[in-house]
Design a protein around this motif. Structure first.
Motif, PDB file in Angstrom:
ATOM      1  N   MET A   1      -3.409 -11.525  -3.072  1.00  0.00           N
ATOM      2  CA  MET A   1      -2.501 -10.509  -2.541  1.00  0.00           C
ATOM      3  C   MET A   1      -2.803 -10.268  -1.069  1.00  0.00           C
ATOM      4  N   ALA A   2      -1.781 -10.320  -0.212  1.00  0.00           N
ATOM      5  CA  ALA A   2      -1.970 -10.131   1.212  1.00  0.00           C
ATOM      6  C   ALA A   2      -2.484  -8.727   1.487  1.00  0.00           C
ATOM      7  N   ALA A   3      -3.277  -8.604   2.558  1.00  0.00           N
ATOM      8  CA  ALA A   3      -3.855  -7.309   2.906  1.00  0.00           C
ATOM      9  C   ALA A   3      -2.774  -6.258   3.148  1.00  0.00           C
ATOM     10  N   GLU A   4      -1.678  -6.662   3.775  1.00  0.00           N
ATOM     11  CA  GLU A   4      -0.598  -5.718   4.064  1.00  0.00           C
ATOM     12  C   GLU A   4       0.002  -5.161   2.780  1.00  0.00           C
ATOM     13  N   THR A   5       0.167  -6.015   1.787  1.00  0.00           N
ATOM     14  CA  THR A   5       0.707  -5.575   0.503  1.00  0.00           C
ATOM     15  C   THR A   5      -0.267  -4.645  -0.200  1.00  0.00           C
ATOM     16  N   THR A   6      -1.549  -4.974  -0.142  1.00  0.00           N
ATOM     17  CA  THR A   6      -2.573  -4.133  -0.754  1.00  0.00           C
ATOM     18  C   THR A   6      -2.568  -2.738  -0.143  1.00  0.00           C
ATOM     19  N   VAL A   7      -2.524  -2.677   1.175  1.00  0.00           N
ATOM     20  CA  VAL A   7      -2.516  -1.387   1.874  1.00  0.00           C
ATOM     21  C   VAL A   7      -1.298  -0.573   1.460  1.00  0.00           C
ATOM     22  N   ARG A   8      -0.139  -1.212   1.407  1.00  0.00           N
ATOM     23  CA  ARG A   8       1.087  -0.495   1.051  1.00  0.00           C
ATOM     24  C   ARG A   8       1.005   0.039  -0.374  1.00  0.00           C
ATOM     25  N   ARG A   9       0.497  -0.753  -1.301  1.00  0.00           N
ATOM     26  CA  ARG A   9       0.398  -0.294  -2.685  1.00  0.00           C
ATOM     27  C   ARG A   9      -0.580   0.865  -2.822  1.00  0.00           C
ATOM     28  N   LEU A  10      -1.661   0.817  -2.093  1.00  0.00           N
ATOM     29  CA  LEU A  10      -2.647   1.902  -2.137  1.00  0.00           C
ATOM     30  C   LEU A  10      -2.054   3.191  -1.573  1.00  0.00           C
ATOM     31  N   VAL A  11      -1.338   3.098  -0.478  1.00  0.00           N
ATOM     32  CA  VAL A  11      -0.711   4.285   0.119  1.00  0.00           C
ATOM     33  C   VAL A  11       0.349   4.851  -0.818  1.00  0.00           C
ATOM     34  N   ASP A  12       1.162   3.996  -1.409  1.00  0.00           N
ATOM     35  CA  ASP A  12       2.203   4.456  -2.329  1.00  0.00           C
ATOM     36  C   ASP A  12       1.595   5.161  -3.543  1.00  0.00           C
ATOM     37  N   ALA A  13       0.530   4.582  -4.083  1.00  0.00           N
ATOM     38  CA  ALA A  13      -0.129   5.193  -5.243  1.00  0.00           C
ATOM     39  C   ALA A  13      -0.754   6.519  -4.864  1.00  0.00           C
ATOM     40  N   ALA A  14      -1.360   6.570  -3.678  1.00  0.00           N
ATOM     41  CA  ALA A  14      -2.024   7.798  -3.239  1.00  0.00           C
ATOM     42  C   ALA A  14      -1.031   8.931  -3.032  1.00  0.00           C
ATOM     43  N   GLU A  15       0.073   8.661  -2.364  1.00  0.00           N
ATOM     44  CA  GLU A  15       1.018   9.746  -2.093  1.00  0.00           C
ATOM     45  C   GLU A  15       1.600  10.291  -3.403  1.00  0.00           C
ATOM     46  N   ARG A  16       1.830   9.400  -4.364  1.00  0.00           N
ATOM     47  CA  ARG A  16       2.364   9.859  -5.656  1.00  0.00           C
ATOM     48  C   ARG A  16       1.344  10.706  -6.403  1.00  0.00           C
ATOM     49  N   LEU A  17       0.118  10.235  -6.496  1.00  0.00           N
ATOM     50  CA  LEU A  17      -0.909  10.969  -7.243  1.00  0.00           C
ATOM     51  C   LEU A  17      -1.339  12.233  -6.513  1.00  0.00           C
ATOM     52  N   PHE A  18      -1.437  12.194  -5.195  1.00  0.00           N
ATOM     53  CA  PHE A  18      -1.752  13.404  -4.427  1.00  0.00           C
ATOM     54  C   PHE A  18      -0.683  14.469  -4.678  1.00  0.00           C
ATOM     55  N   ALA A  19       0.577  14.052  -4.725  1.00  0.00           N
ATOM     56  CA  ALA A  19       1.668  14.998  -4.939  1.00  0.00           C
ATOM     57  C   ALA A  19       1.642  15.571  -6.352  1.00  0.00           C
ATOM     58  N   GLU A  20       1.422  14.713  -7.333  1.00  0.00           N
ATOM     59  CA  GLU A  20       1.493  15.142  -8.728  1.00  0.00           C
ATOM     60  C   GLU A  20       0.292  15.961  -9.160  1.00  0.00           C
ATOM     61  N   ARG A  21      -0.911  15.591  -8.676  1.00  0.00           N
ATOM     62  CA  ARG A  21      -2.129  16.200  -9.214  1.00  0.00           C
ATOM     63  C   ARG A  21      -2.973  16.930  -8.194  1.00  0.00           C
ATOM     64  N   GLY A  22      -2.678  16.765  -6.928  1.00  0.00           N
ATOM     65  CA  GLY A  22      -3.437  17.437  -5.892  1.00  0.00           C
ATOM     66  C   GLY A  22      -4.321  16.465  -5.126  1.00  0.00           C
TER      67      GLY A  22
END
Length: 226
Positions: A1-22
């Motif tokens: 997996m390209a580094a750019e894709t990894t970074v994007r997936r991590l940011v997307d997961a973080a914003e969703r979980l930060f929003a849902e759970r704090g």
């Protein structure tokens, strides 16, 4: 997996979980797993820690908001002096509209608004506004429209906090077909906050507090939340 894709997936997961759970309630391990990363150190490698990841979440959305708010503030200044009522609503709109546009952003916009609400409730508040940021510029343009007492009572920050509280509430509900009425009414409310008069009682209590703290007359420079 390209580094750019990894970074994007991590940011997307973080914003969703930060929003849902704090922001502080979800572990980095959970974010890593939600992003589909088998390497347990992927998050630390790309962002260092939770603060670095949060900064990346905000950086994903901030440029668009900053550009739009600066544009609205440019238009405000180009128009020249306005009657106070019109000036306050125009500046309220410059605060609200760029962020409210995130309600229609399918790429994490609603999650971003819920994250921002958490930041304005922190002590001290944590607003991503480096030197030259639109929030600092907005505060400077609003200040002449407020009495000194209102500035010392941090009335501008109250307007900012109300903006993100209401946007987060809207973002946490089911998407609406049209957010125009909601946004216009929120602008009205924020303008009303800016126009709120400080009562004699409130002014007296503020003066007493400042005297007790060794700051007679509020001669100190208001802090960043003012």
């Amino acid at each position: 997996m390209a580094a750019e894709t990894t970074v994007r997936r991590l940011v997307d997961a973080a914003e969703r979980l930060f929003a849902e759970r704090g922001i502080d309630a979800v572990s980095l391990r959970e974010i890593n797993a939600a992003a589909g990363q088998r390497n347990s150190t992927a998050l630390q490698y790309h962002f260092g820690d939770r603060a670095g990841l949060l900064k990346a979440v905000l950086a994903k959305h901030r440029p668009e908001i900053e550009a739009r708010r600066h544009q609205l503030l440019d238009e405000y200044e180009a128009r020249g002096p306005l009657p106070p009522v019109q000036a306050r609503r125009t500046l309220a709109a410059a605060l609200v509209r760029p962020a409210a546009a995130k309600l229609a952003d399918p790429d994490g916009g609603r999650a971003y608004l819920r994250v921002m609400e958490q930041l304005v409730h922190r002590v001290p508040p944590s607003l991503p506004d480096d030197g030259g940021g639109s929030i600092g510029r907005w505060r400077e343009l609003v200040a002449p429209l407020l009495p000194e007492t209102a500035v010392r009572l941090h009335q501008r920050f109250m307007a900012i906090r109300m903006t993100y509280v209401e946007l987060a509430r809207r973002a946490g509900a089911a998407p609406a077909r049209d957010d125009r009425l909601f946004t216009s009414h929120l602008i009205d409310v924020v303008a009303a906050v800016l126009a709120s008069e400080v009562s004699d009682e409130t002014a007296r209590l503020l003066a007493e507090r400042e005297q007790a703290a060794g700051r007679p007359g509020g001669s100190q420079t208001p802090n960043a939340s003012g």
